[in-house]
Design a protein around this motif. Structure first.
Motif, PDB file in Angstrom:
ATOM      1  N   SER A  24     -16.042   5.481  -4.323  1.00  0.00           N
ATOM      2  CA  SER A  24     -15.314   5.687  -5.581  1.00  0.00           C
ATOM      3  C   SER A  24     -13.826   5.406  -5.446  1.00  0.00           C
ATOM      4  N   GLY A  25     -13.360   5.226  -4.234  1.00  0.00           N
ATOM      5  CA  GLY A  25     -11.952   4.957  -3.995  1.00  0.00           C
ATOM      6  C   GLY A  25     -11.635   5.165  -2.532  1.00  0.00           C
ATOM      7  N   LYS A  52      -4.654   7.898  -3.372  1.00  0.00           N
ATOM      8  CA  LYS A  52      -5.992   7.375  -3.640  1.00  0.00           C
ATOM      9  C   LYS A  52      -5.838   6.099  -4.443  1.00  0.00           C
ATOM     10  N   THR A  54      -8.197   2.798  -6.252  1.00  0.00           N
ATOM     11  CA  THR A  54      -9.514   2.338  -6.685  1.00  0.00           C
ATOM     12  C   THR A  54      -9.431   0.840  -6.901  1.00  0.00           C
ATOM     13  N   PRO A  55     -10.469   0.117  -6.762  1.00  0.00           N
ATOM     14  CA  PRO A  55     -11.836   0.533  -6.461  1.00  0.00           C
ATOM     15  C   PRO A  55     -12.005   0.821  -4.970  1.00  0.00           C
ATOM     16  N   GLY A  56     -13.152   1.406  -4.636  1.00  0.00           N
ATOM     17  CA  GLY A  56     -13.472   1.699  -3.241  1.00  0.00           C
ATOM     18  C   GLY A  56     -13.842   0.425  -2.491  1.00  0.00           C
TER      19      GLY A  56
END
Length: 81
Positions: A24-25, A52, A54-56
């Protein structure tokens, strides 16, 4: 995980950098610790914040060459700490 050490006086300050690359990230956490002279247990400072993005990494399965560029902001964030 990466380990960095810088010597400051008698205490050696060390850093552990953890990149959690999930689906998810991706997140980076920077932990700082040192050993006081004669101590067997480190003095640990937990990160105040994390970054964090995104994207993962799993989203780069079809174009893995782009995966490295996606974590550059995480490495830069860790280096600033």
């Amino acid at each position: 995980m990466a380990r960095l050490t810088s010597s400051r006086g008698e205490d050696a300050v060390q850093y552990e950098i953890v990149i959690d690359a999930g689906s998810s990230g991706s997140r980076v956490h920077v932990f700082r610790y040192s050993f006081a002279p004669g101590s067997v247990m480190p003095e640990l400072q937990f990160p105040d914040d994390a970054l964090k993005i995104t994207p993962g990494l799993s989203s780069f399965a079809s174009r893995p060459g782009d995966a490295g560029d996606s974590i550059v902001p995480l490495v830069e964030f860790a280096a600033s700490k």
